[in-house]
Structures are given as C-alpha cells and as structure tokens.
Design a protein around this motif. Structure first.
Motif, PDB file in Angstrom:
ATOM      1  N   ALA A 126       0.832  -1.202   0.000  1.00 17.53           N
ATOM      2  CA  ALA A 126       0.000   0.000   0.000  1.00 17.53           C
ATOM      3  C   ALA A 126       0.868   1.254   0.000  1.00 17.53           C
ATOM      4  N   ILE A 127       1.921   1.232   0.814  1.00 17.96           N
ATOM      5  CA  ILE A 127       2.838   2.378   0.882  1.00 17.96           C
ATOM      6  C   ILE A 127       3.517   2.593  -0.476  1.00 17.96           C
ATOM      7  N   ARG A 128       3.869   1.494  -1.129  1.00 15.37           N
ATOM      8  CA  ARG A 128       4.515   1.605  -2.445  1.00 15.37           C
ATOM      9  C   ARG A 128       3.574   2.251  -3.458  1.00 15.37           C
ATOM     10  N   HIS A 129       2.305   1.831  -3.467  1.00 14.21           N
ATOM     11  CA  HIS A 129       1.327   2.470  -4.360  1.00 14.21           C
ATOM     12  C   HIS A 129       1.287   3.972  -4.099  1.00 14.21           C
ATOM     13  N   HIS A 130       1.220   4.328  -2.820  1.00 15.29           N
ATOM     14  CA  HIS A 130       1.100   5.749  -2.442  1.00 15.29           C
ATOM     15  C   HIS A 130       2.317   6.541  -2.909  1.00 15.29           C
ATOM     16  N   ARG A 131       3.500   5.968  -2.765  1.00 10.28           N
ATOM     17  CA  ARG A 131       4.733   6.649  -3.175  1.00 10.28           C
ATOM     18  C   ARG A 131       4.775   6.873  -4.684  1.00 10.28           C
ATOM     19  N   HIS A 132       4.081   5.996  -5.411  1.00  4.50           N
ATOM     20  CA  HIS A 132       4.022   6.155  -6.855  1.00  4.50           C
ATOM     21  C   HIS A 132       2.854   7.042  -7.285  1.00  4.50           C
ATOM     22  N   GLY A 133       2.225   7.711  -6.338  1.00  8.35           N
ATOM     23  CA  GLY A 133       1.164   8.655  -6.649  1.00  8.35           C
ATOM     24  C   GLY A 133      -0.189   8.025  -6.912  1.00  8.35           C
ATOM     25  N   ARG A 134      -0.375   6.777  -6.487  1.00  6.50           N
ATOM     26  CA  ARG A 134      -1.646   6.090  -6.723  1.00  6.50           C
ATOM     27  C   ARG A 134      -2.561   6.177  -5.504  1.00  6.50           C
ATOM     28  N   HIS A 135      -3.851   6.307  -5.781  1.00  7.88           N
ATOM     29  CA  HIS A 135      -4.843   6.156  -4.723  1.00  7.88           C
ATOM     30  C   HIS A 135      -5.034   4.659  -4.494  1.00  7.88           C
ATOM     31  N   VAL A 136      -5.064   4.253  -3.221  1.00  2.00           N
ATOM     32  CA  VAL A 136      -5.087   2.824  -2.885  1.00  2.00           C
ATOM     33  C   VAL A 136      -6.521   2.351  -2.664  1.00  2.00           C
ATOM     34  N   LEU A 137      -6.874   1.287  -3.355  1.00  2.00           N
ATOM     35  CA  LEU A 137      -8.143   0.606  -3.121  1.00  2.00           C
ATOM     36  C   LEU A 137      -7.849  -0.647  -2.302  1.00  2.00           C
ATOM     37  N   LEU A 138      -8.433  -0.718  -1.122  1.00  2.00           N
ATOM     38  CA  LEU A 138      -8.220  -1.854  -0.225  1.00  2.00           C
ATOM     39  C   LEU A 138      -9.469  -2.727  -0.228  1.00  2.00           C
ATOM     40  N   ILE A 139      -9.358  -3.937  -0.743  1.00  2.00           N
ATOM     41  CA  ILE A 139     -10.469  -4.888  -0.725  1.00  2.00           C
ATOM     42  C   ILE A 139     -10.450  -5.574   0.637  1.00  2.00           C
ATOM     43  N   GLY A 140     -11.520  -5.375   1.406  1.00  2.00           N
ATOM     44  CA  GLY A 140     -11.531  -5.930   2.755  1.00  2.00           C
ATOM     45  C   GLY A 140     -12.842  -5.663   3.457  1.00  2.00           C
ATOM     46  N   HIS A 141     -12.867  -5.948   4.761  1.00  2.00           N
ATOM     47  CA  HIS A 141     -14.079  -5.801   5.566  1.00  2.00           C
ATOM     48  C   HIS A 141     -13.916  -4.655   6.556  1.00  2.00           C
ATOM     49  N   ALA A 142     -14.864  -3.739   6.545  1.00  7.25           N
ATOM     50  CA  ALA A 142     -14.823  -2.573   7.433  1.00  7.25           C
ATOM     51  C   ALA A 142     -14.774  -3.020   8.889  1.00  7.25           C
ATOM     52  N   GLY A 143     -13.943  -2.346   9.673  1.00  2.90           N
ATOM     53  CA  GLY A 143     -13.876  -2.602  11.103  1.00  2.90           C
ATOM     54  C   GLY A 143     -12.948  -3.717  11.517  1.00  2.90           C
ATOM     55  N   HIS A 144     -12.478  -4.533  10.565  1.00  2.00           N
ATOM     56  CA  HIS A 144     -11.554  -5.600  10.930  1.00  2.00           C
ATOM     57  C   HIS A 144     -10.212  -4.974  11.321  1.00  2.00           C
ATOM     58  N   PRO A 145      -9.569  -5.474  12.391  1.00  2.50           N
ATOM     59  CA  PRO A 145      -8.297  -4.874  12.838  1.00  2.50           C
ATOM     60  C   PRO A 145      -7.248  -4.796  11.746  1.00  2.50           C
ATOM     61  N   GLU A 146      -7.189  -5.799  10.876  1.00  2.21           N
ATOM     62  CA  GLU A 146      -6.200  -5.758   9.804  1.00  2.21           C
ATOM     63  C   GLU A 146      -6.481  -4.611   8.836  1.00  2.21           C
ATOM     64  N   VAL A 147      -7.744  -4.392   8.521  1.00  4.11           N
ATOM     65  CA  VAL A 147      -8.119  -3.297   7.622  1.00  4.11           C
ATOM     66  C   VAL A 147      -7.807  -1.953   8.270  1.00  4.11           C
ATOM     67  N   ILE A 148      -8.128  -1.821   9.545  1.00  2.00           N
ATOM     68  CA  ILE A 148      -7.822  -0.584  10.271  1.00  2.00           C
ATOM     69  C   ILE A 148      -6.315  -0.327  10.246  1.00  2.00           C
TER      70      ILE A 148
END
Length: 344
Positions: A126-148
């Motif tokens: 995710a950090i690598r995407h951000h450094r390359h100027g990309r908006h990150v889409l995270l496929i996951g479940h809201a509220g899960h500790p890993e997603v947070i």
C-alpha cells in the motif's frame, strides 16, 4: 494421535457410523504461531505483566491461556498504568496503524510488534502504491483490525475501502487519479476474484501489488474445505465469530456443497439437536484455532458415533516466521511449545 483410514473402511457397533473428513492443512498458521510465541517469550524474558494491545489472535482459548501466564489484554495504550510503563506491550498479529507505535514512542513504552509478516507485506504494498502517486483501493471488511491497520499506514483519504461489487460501481475517483489495489489477507478467494474482476473492468489501468495479498494459509484452508465439502451432511469450522478467515471457511463449505456449515469455538457449541442424521462430517479450523479444540470436537463425536477419520491432505505448509531479534536469546521449552500449540 488420530488414526486415519481409507474411505472404504467400514465400522461396526450400536452407534451410527460417521466419517469425519479432516482437513490438512488446518488451524494455526505461521503468523499466528509467531505471535503467540512472542507473547510467551516476552513473559519469560521480562516477567509479568506483559501487555497485549487487542487480542493477539482471534481465539478466546488462546487469549485466556496467555492471561493465565500473565498477559494483560488492552484495547488502547492509555490503559497501561503509569507504574507499569516500563513493561513490554505487544501489538497483535493483525497489524496496527502507524499512529500506534508513534503513540508508544511518545509514552516511552517498550513495544514488540507481532504483526504477521504477510500483513506487513500488504502494508508495504500500500505504501509503495502511495509513493508512486496512486490512490489505494483496499479490498476488505470494514472494522476488521487488519483493515484498520492497513488504512492507518497512509494519510487520511489516501485509501478507499472496497467491500462489495456495489462499492466498485459507486466509487468515483478524481479525474486523472492513478489507482492501485491491495487486499486483506484473510478474504474469500472467490469473492475477492469477483470484486477484482469488477474493478479491472472499470479501471483497466489499475496497478496490482507486487505480490499476492491473500495469504498462503487462507488460500490453503479454503482449498482444503472446497475439496472435502461436497456431499458432507455437516461441516464444522473451528474458529471465533470475529475471525475473518474462519468465517470465510464456513461460506466456502456452503458454496462447495455441504448441506449445513457451522462455526463453533468449542465442542460445547455443537447444536446436537439441530444437526439431524449425518453420516459425513467435514472438519477444519481457522488459522487462529488450536489443534486441541479439533481433538476435543472429534472426541465429542466419538461419544455419539462410531467414527472413522479420513485425513484429507491438500497442501503441505513449511512456512516458519522467526520472532524478532530481541527475543531470540530466550529458549522455549517443550512445555512452552505445548502451550504455543494449544496443548496446555
């Protein structure tokens, strides 16, 4: 030890016959094993209490066992009393936002990060995407500790959570904004594939992570359930209600052909009056469920059935994640390892 036989074995006796299709791999993954080891080693090296932020893994049996050893579970760092600020605090296997270790440093706390290395890999992607100027889409479940934890690696607004195909359709990026995606490590492989197909159809230029995000243990356990679910009268998955990977196994079993699929934490939760007549039982365990509970459930069925256990081996796991350097000078005894493996 469990005795395994071939599918052709016939049992006799007054009790009804039951074949248990027992998945392998099942239960603890390398990341969970490492996280539990970190807590046990920290208690051995530094004494008690050792604080643990959030459940180290999503399993009450494991948490309660660690509490007996001297672990104290908290939700936030401000719950640590001033007189115990020198005590270690362990971050859970699910990962934490960057703000948590920053807060620990500000409070002069000594912390040990038990984040699963495969979750850390998603953070880096995710950090690598951000450094390359990309908006990150995270496929996951809201509220899960890993997603947070994953969303907390980047500034506010840099990540959009995608839970469903409806979210794909409703997402409206800014003009000219490049996109990259990552996924939670414990998702349904099938569901994620459908969401990803929808994203790629809408955003064909979207960039993939450098490596697969869904972890090997999640994939292996789902494949084992798919293999053993067809024709099963009942499928039991050992795991906690807040365990994402365990809940996904229940869904996979239902889709793959099991007549009924249930999530249970202990044998005491099996609804004997509701399961009806069964002759084939599928049995697996989520990545944070100890083997001793699987044994407990098999014994519960042996009290009621003449049981034949068929071991369904679909993959061999050899992954081993070492603990951090600060704990490598502490030796785990056989008794310690038995505890780590849920055999207390």
């Amino acid at each position: 030890m469990l005795q395994t036989t071939s599918n052709g074995t016939v049992t006799t006796g007054t009790k009804p016959s039951l074949t248990i299709r027992l998945c392998q791999p099942r239960g603890f993954c390398a990341g969970v094993d490492r996280a539990i080891q970190i807590v046990v080693l920290a208690i051995k090296k530094y004494g008690t209490p050792v604080y643990v932020r959030h459940e180290i893994v999503h399993n009450r049996y494991v948490v309660e066992g660690l509490q007996k050893l001297g672990a104290v579970f908290i939700e936030e760092l401000n719950e640590i009393p001033d007189e115990n600020q020198h005590c270690p605090v362990v971050f859970s296997a699910h990962g934490v936002p960057k703000s948590v270790p920053a807060d620990a440093k500000a409070r002069n706390l000594f912390y040990l990060d038990a984040t699963c290395p495969l979750v850390s890999k998603v953070h880096k992607q995710a950090i690598r995407h951000h450094r390359h100027g990309r908006h990150v889409l995270l496929i996951g479940h809201a509220g899960h500790p890993e997603v947070i934890g994953t969303m907390g690696q980047l500034p506010d607004g840099a990540v959009t959570l995608i839970e469903t195909e409806d979210d794909v359709r409703s997402f409206q990026p800014q003009d000219g904004l490049e996109l990259g995606f990552v996924t939670q490590t414990t998702l349904s492989v099938e569901d994620t594939a459908h969401i990803l197909e929808a994203l790629q159809e809408r955003f064909p230029a979207m960039q993939a992570p450098a490596a697969e995000s869904i972890c090997y243990a999640t994939t292996n356990r789902q494949e084992a359930v798919k293999e053993t679910a067809p024709g099963a009268d009942l499928y039991l998955v050992v795991g906690a209600p807040n365990s994402s990977n365990s809940r996904r196994l229940v869904e996979v079993a239902e889709r793959a052909g099991a007549r009924m699929s249930l999530l249970v934490q202990r044998a005491s939760e099996i609804p004997w009056d509701d399961i009806g007549d069964i002759s084939i039982l599928g049995l697996s365990a989520g990545a944070s469920a100890p083997e001793i509970i699987v044994d407990e459930i098999i014994e519960a069925f042996k009290q009621r059935f003449e049981v034949t256990v068929d071991l369904a081996i679909t993959a061999t796991e050899t992954e081993d994640f070492p603990v951090m350097r600060a704990l490598r000078d502490v030796e785990l005894t056989k008794a310690d390892m038995a505890f780590v493996n849920g055999e207390r």
